[in-house]
Design a protein around this motif. Structure first.
Motif, PDB file in Angstrom:
ATOM      1  N   LEU A 187       0.839  -1.198   0.000  1.00  0.00           N
ATOM      2  CA  LEU A 187       0.000   0.000   0.000  1.00  0.00           C
ATOM      3  C   LEU A 187       0.875   1.250   0.000  1.00  0.00           C
ATOM      4  O   LEU A 187       0.621   2.203  -0.748  1.00  0.00           O
ATOM      5  N   ILE A 188       1.923   1.215   0.834  1.00  0.00           N
ATOM      6  CA  ILE A 188       2.821   2.379   0.895  1.00  0.00           C
ATOM      7  C   ILE A 188       3.526   2.546  -0.448  1.00  0.00           C
ATOM      8  O   ILE A 188       3.691   3.667  -0.950  1.00  0.00           O
ATOM      9  N   LYS A 189       3.913   1.421  -1.033  1.00  0.00           N
ATOM     10  CA  LYS A 189       4.616   1.502  -2.316  1.00  0.00           C
ATOM     11  C   LYS A 189       3.699   2.096  -3.385  1.00  0.00           C
ATOM     12  O   LYS A 189       4.117   2.958  -4.153  1.00  0.00           O
ATOM     13  N   ASP A 190       2.435   1.648  -3.388  1.00  0.00           N
ATOM     14  CA  ASP A 190       1.491   2.204  -4.360  1.00  0.00           C
ATOM     15  C   ASP A 190       1.295   3.688  -4.138  1.00  0.00           C
ATOM     16  O   ASP A 190       1.172   4.467  -5.084  1.00  0.00           O
ATOM     17  N   ALA A 191       1.272   4.096  -2.875  1.00  0.00           N
ATOM     18  CA  ALA A 191       1.114   5.525  -2.567  1.00  0.00           C
ATOM     19  C   ALA A 191       2.295   6.304  -3.122  1.00  0.00           C
ATOM     20  O   ALA A 191       2.135   7.377  -3.711  1.00  0.00           O
ATOM     21  N   LEU A 192       3.484   5.756  -2.950  1.00  0.00           N
ATOM     22  CA  LEU A 192       4.686   6.456  -3.434  1.00  0.00           C
ATOM     23  C   LEU A 192       4.692   6.518  -4.954  1.00  0.00           C
ATOM     24  O   LEU A 192       5.046   7.541  -5.533  1.00  0.00           O
ATOM     25  N   ILE A 193       4.284   5.428  -5.598  1.00  0.00           N
ATOM     26  CA  ILE A 193       4.266   5.436  -7.064  1.00  0.00           C
ATOM     27  C   ILE A 193       3.234   6.449  -7.554  1.00  0.00           C
ATOM     28  O   ILE A 193       3.486   7.226  -8.485  1.00  0.00           O
ATOM     29  N   ALA A 194       2.067   6.473  -6.890  1.00  0.00           N
ATOM     30  CA  ALA A 194       1.041   7.448  -7.283  1.00  0.00           C
ATOM     31  C   ALA A 194       1.565   8.870  -7.103  1.00  0.00           C
ATOM     32  O   ALA A 194       1.321   9.747  -7.926  1.00  0.00           O
ATOM     33  N   THR A 195       2.304   9.085  -6.008  1.00  0.00           N
ATOM     34  CA  THR A 195       2.894  10.406  -5.756  1.00  0.00           C
ATOM     35  C   THR A 195       3.866  10.746  -6.872  1.00  0.00           C
ATOM     36  O   THR A 195       3.909  11.873  -7.367  1.00  0.00           O
ATOM     37  N   ARG A 196       4.635   9.752  -7.264  1.00  0.00           N
ATOM     38  CA  ARG A 196       5.619   9.997  -8.322  1.00  0.00           C
ATOM     39  C   ARG A 196       4.941  10.399  -9.624  1.00  0.00           C
ATOM     40  O   ARG A 196       5.459  11.224 -10.373  1.00  0.00           O
ATOM     41  N   GLU A 197       3.755   9.804  -9.862  1.00  0.00           N
ATOM     42  CA  GLU A 197       3.016  10.138 -11.090  1.00  0.00           C
ATOM     43  C   GLU A 197       2.703  11.618 -11.170  1.00  0.00           C
ATOM     44  O   GLU A 197       2.663  12.205 -12.249  1.00  0.00           O
ATOM     45  N   THR A 198       2.459  12.242 -10.000  1.00  0.00           N
ATOM     46  CA  THR A 198       2.090  13.665 -10.038  1.00  0.00           C
ATOM     47  C   THR A 198       3.298  14.558 -10.253  1.00  0.00           C
ATOM     48  O   THR A 198       3.149  15.754 -10.473  1.00  0.00           O
ATOM     49  N   LEU A 199       4.477  13.978 -10.157  1.00  0.00           N
ATOM     50  CA  LEU A 199       5.675  14.819 -10.282  1.00  0.00           C
ATOM     51  C   LEU A 199       6.075  15.035 -11.717  1.00  0.00           C
ATOM     52  O   LEU A 199       6.954  15.856 -11.993  1.00  0.00           O
ATOM     53  N   GLN A 200       5.401  14.297 -12.627  1.00  0.00           N
ATOM     54  CA  GLN A 200       5.598  14.528 -14.055  1.00  0.00           C
ATOM     55  C   GLN A 200       7.064  14.456 -14.456  1.00  0.00           C
ATOM     56  O   GLN A 200       7.604  15.395 -15.030  1.00  0.00           O
ATOM     57  N   GLY A 201       7.722  13.331 -14.083  1.00  0.00           N
ATOM     58  CA  GLY A 201       9.086  13.131 -14.548  1.00  0.00           C
ATOM     59  C   GLY A 201      10.152  13.514 -13.539  1.00  0.00           C
ATOM     60  O   GLY A 201      11.257  12.980 -13.571  1.00  0.00           O
ATOM     61  N   GLU A 202       9.809  14.394 -12.628  1.00  0.00           N
ATOM     62  CA  GLU A 202      10.810  14.788 -11.634  1.00  0.00           C
ATOM     63  C   GLU A 202      11.099  13.599 -10.724  1.00  0.00           C
ATOM     64  O   GLU A 202      10.218  12.794 -10.435  1.00  0.00           O
ATOM     65  N   LYS A 203      12.341  13.492 -10.278  1.00  0.00           N
ATOM     66  CA  LYS A 203      12.731  12.320  -9.499  1.00  0.00           C
ATOM     67  C   LYS A 203      12.067  12.357  -8.118  1.00  0.00           C
ATOM     68  O   LYS A 203      12.068  13.386  -7.444  1.00  0.00           O
ATOM     69  N   LEU A 204      11.537  11.217  -7.710  1.00  0.00           N
ATOM     70  CA  LEU A 204      10.885  11.147  -6.403  1.00  0.00           C
ATOM     71  C   LEU A 204      11.942  10.990  -5.313  1.00  0.00           C
ATOM     72  O   LEU A 204      12.742  10.063  -5.332  1.00  0.00           O
ATOM     73  N   LYS A 205      11.942  11.934  -4.372  1.00  0.00           N
ATOM     74  CA  LYS A 205      12.897  11.855  -3.260  1.00  0.00           C
ATOM     75  C   LYS A 205      12.115  12.038  -1.972  1.00  0.00           C
ATOM     76  O   LYS A 205      11.083  12.720  -1.959  1.00  0.00           O
ATOM     77  N   SER A 206      12.672  11.494  -0.880  1.00  0.00           N
ATOM     78  CA  SER A 206      11.930  11.615   0.378  1.00  0.00           C
ATOM     79  C   SER A 206      11.894  13.058   0.861  1.00  0.00           C
ATOM     80  O   SER A 206      11.089  13.406   1.714  1.00  0.00           O
ATOM     81  N   SER A 207      12.756  13.910   0.315  1.00  0.00           N
ATOM     82  CA  SER A 207      12.757  15.310   0.755  1.00  0.00           C
ATOM     83  C   SER A 207      11.579  16.090   0.188  1.00  0.00           C
ATOM     84  O   SER A 207      11.261  17.164   0.675  1.00  0.00           O
ATOM     85  N   ILE A 208      10.957  15.563  -0.877  1.00  0.00           N
ATOM     86  CA  ILE A 208       9.838  16.318  -1.435  1.00  0.00           C
ATOM     87  C   ILE A 208       8.496  15.627  -1.229  1.00  0.00           C
ATOM     88  O   ILE A 208       7.485  16.071  -1.759  1.00  0.00           O
ATOM     89  N   CYS A 209       8.482  14.544  -0.454  1.00  0.00           N
ATOM     90  CA  CYS A 209       7.188  13.940  -0.182  1.00  0.00           C
ATOM     91  C   CYS A 209       7.113  13.534   1.282  1.00  0.00           C
ATOM     92  O   CYS A 209       8.126  13.398   1.954  1.00  0.00           O
ATOM     93  N   THR A 210       5.893  13.374   1.731  1.00  0.00           N
ATOM     94  CA  THR A 210       5.650  12.933   3.108  1.00  0.00           C
ATOM     95  C   THR A 210       4.691  11.764   3.029  1.00  0.00           C
ATOM     96  O   THR A 210       3.719  11.809   2.277  1.00  0.00           O
TER      97      THR A 210
END
Lengths: 281, 223
Positions: A187-210
């Motif tokens: 579930l957490i992984k899916d949440a992170l992937i969904a979050t990444r989708e909104t970043l439109q290509g920008e790299k997902l880092k823990s500093s920009i998501c909670t």
């Protein structure tokens, strides 16, 4: 065409039966940075994108603990969100004080919705400009609700709000049928992937998501940056090219075993790739 | 024409005694577990000790209904504090909160005689003693409740530091070790149980130190 004539205050109807001020307040939600929620039978995960205004400033807090069993993620006018979180915390405390038992999530969202409705029917007020994803556990199981500035609320299996949330929603729509029986990690992984989708290509880092979790036997808490980065690293390399269609069951097993080395590799690779990209919030 | 007297009282005294002793890096709290009303015993196993925060524990004797209401109030306020500050309340902060909460009902007081113990921000033991309306003071040791008149002189004899008027200033905290303090508390309650009818049954001892909170029990006379 006639929108501007009937949108001066919230107590004016348009000829087509709409309250434009209320609709405008829902636009404010769309302008805020994304917030995502998903639930399984036993857990609810809330994640959000935390974009700071500039490199110099800190980011705004968008996820709030309401009680041990309830948390809320907001999108839109964060000041309004903070005020509503304070209200929710106070309601949760009052309920436990009176009834010596945790406030059922469904009760809380109704109170919140009624509070929002008041602001749509007073000429001296304005609607709250914030959308709330309320996630929590109670006797009837895990719940995820979305509260609108209009005073409406809906229950969801998974949802995303805020800017570029459509990308996350598309991902969630593909996968939501599996969520009920998902494990906490999936579930957490899916949440992170969904979050990444909104970043439109920008790299997902823990500093920009909670990311925050609440579950059976697990009080609501926000995951610390290190844990989140480790989770990101375990799937970043695995899911970089492949579309998120395959079975969730085999992925965590492989990812966890390879997690240690992959994590180390990813961190070394990520080091030169620094700097927060300028963005629109 | 004689003045009309009340035909009932909103208060009752459920008896019992509480003690707290502050050490260099620990705090010992103790209270008996007897709950009474008049000459009757309501139960032999009632805890008068309540953990308010990680480093603040309160023991209260008096009217237990008021004590419970007070504990609930403090717990709710502590939760709000945690939401706002992202951390637990320190013992001195809780001490002030307790005082304010008690004074808030200055004109219909909580019939609760409290003693608050814990570790301060430096990790040293601290004890705060209260009256029913919130007057409080940080001390090295204290007792409250029906047996306090028997207990306090004994603690003074064993623990009292030289006068605070003397120079150089002496620490109020006892030089006793944790196990010595626990033994002292057991002795004190065994004696109080002999002569105070409201004290007895079982002794609950709670020790706070750097390692956390530890609880133990000791049997007392049941008569």
């Amino acid at each position: 065409m006639f929108r501007n004539q009937y949108d001066t205050d919230v107590t004016t109807w348009s000829p087509t039966g709409r309250l434009f001020q209320v609709e405008y307040s829902m636009e404010a939600v769309k302008q805020g940075s994304a917030a995502i929620g998903l639930r399984s039978k036993t857990h609810v995960v809330l994640a959000c994108v935390n974009k700071a205004n500039s490199e110099l400033s800190s980011h705004q807090k968008k996820i709030f603990k309401v009680d041990d069993h309830i948390g809320v993620a907001i999108a839109g006018l964060t000041a309004d969100g903070r005020v509503l979180s304070r209200y929710m915390r106070s309601e949760a405390i009052n309920h436990s004080f009176t009834y010596e038992s945790p406030l059922p999530v469904g009760r809380l969202v109704v109170q919140l919705a009624d509070k929002a409705q008041v602001c749509t029917q007073r000429s001296w007020k304005r609607p709250y400009g914030v959308g709330l994803l309320v996630g929590g556990l109670d006797e009837s199981g895990a719940h995820l609700y979305y509260n609108c500035p209009s005073g409406n609320y809906f229950e969801y299996q998974a949802f995303a709000i805020g800017s570029r949330s459509q990308a996350a929603k598309t991902y969630l729509e593909r996968r939501f049928e599996n969520f009920t029986n998902s494990s906490r990690e999936d579930l957490i992984k899916d949440a992170l992937i969904a979050t990444r989708e909104t970043l439109q290509g920008e790299k997902l880092k823990s500093s920009i998501c909670t990311v925050s979790v609440v579950g059976v036997g697990e009080p609501f808490h926000i995951l610390d940056q290190e844990t989140v980065q480790q989770l990101i690293d375990t799937f970043e390399l695995v899911t970089e090219e492949e579309p998120p269609a395959p079975e969730p069951a085999s992925e965590p097993a492989a990812a966890d075993q390879g997690g240690a080395e992959q994590g180390a590799g990813a961190e070394q690779g990520a080091a030169p790739d620094e700097g927060v990209a300028p963005m629109d919030i | 024409m004689t003045k009309q007297q009340a035909n009932w009282s909103p208060y009752d005294n459920n008896g019992g005694s509480c003690v707290a002793i502050a050490g260099a890096d620990y705090c010992v709290m103790a209270a008996d577990t007897r709950m009474s009303s008049g000459y009757n015993i309501l139960t032999r196993e009632y805890s008068k000790i309540c953990k308010l925060a990680d480093k603040a524990v309160m023991a209260s004797s008096g009217f237990q209904a008021d004590v419970n209401a007070l504990q609930k109030q403090l717990a709710a306020k502590h939760l709000t504090y945690q939401h706002q500050h992202n951390k637990q309340m320190s013992c001195p902060a809780m001490a002030q909160l307790l005082s304010n909460t008690l004074y808030y009902k200055r004109f219909f007081p909580y019939y609760a005689f409290n003693v608050l113990g814990g570790l301060d921000s430096e990790g040293k033991g601290c004890v705060f003693t209260y009256d029913a309306v919130g007057s409080y003071e940080r001390v090295g040791y204290s007792s409250q409740g029906s047996g306090s008149t028997l207990i306090m002189p004994f603690l003074d004899n064993q623990l009292k530091s030289p006068s605070p008027l003397l120079l150089p200033a002496q620490d109020a905290v006892t030089p006793l070790s944790e196990s010595e303090a626990v033994d002292l508390v057991k002795t004190v309650f065994a004696s109080a149980t002999e002569r105070d009818i409201y004290t007895g049954d079982k002794l609950e001892i709670v020790v706070l130190n750097a390692g956390g909170i530890h609880r133990e029990y000791m049997e007392l006379r049941k008569d």
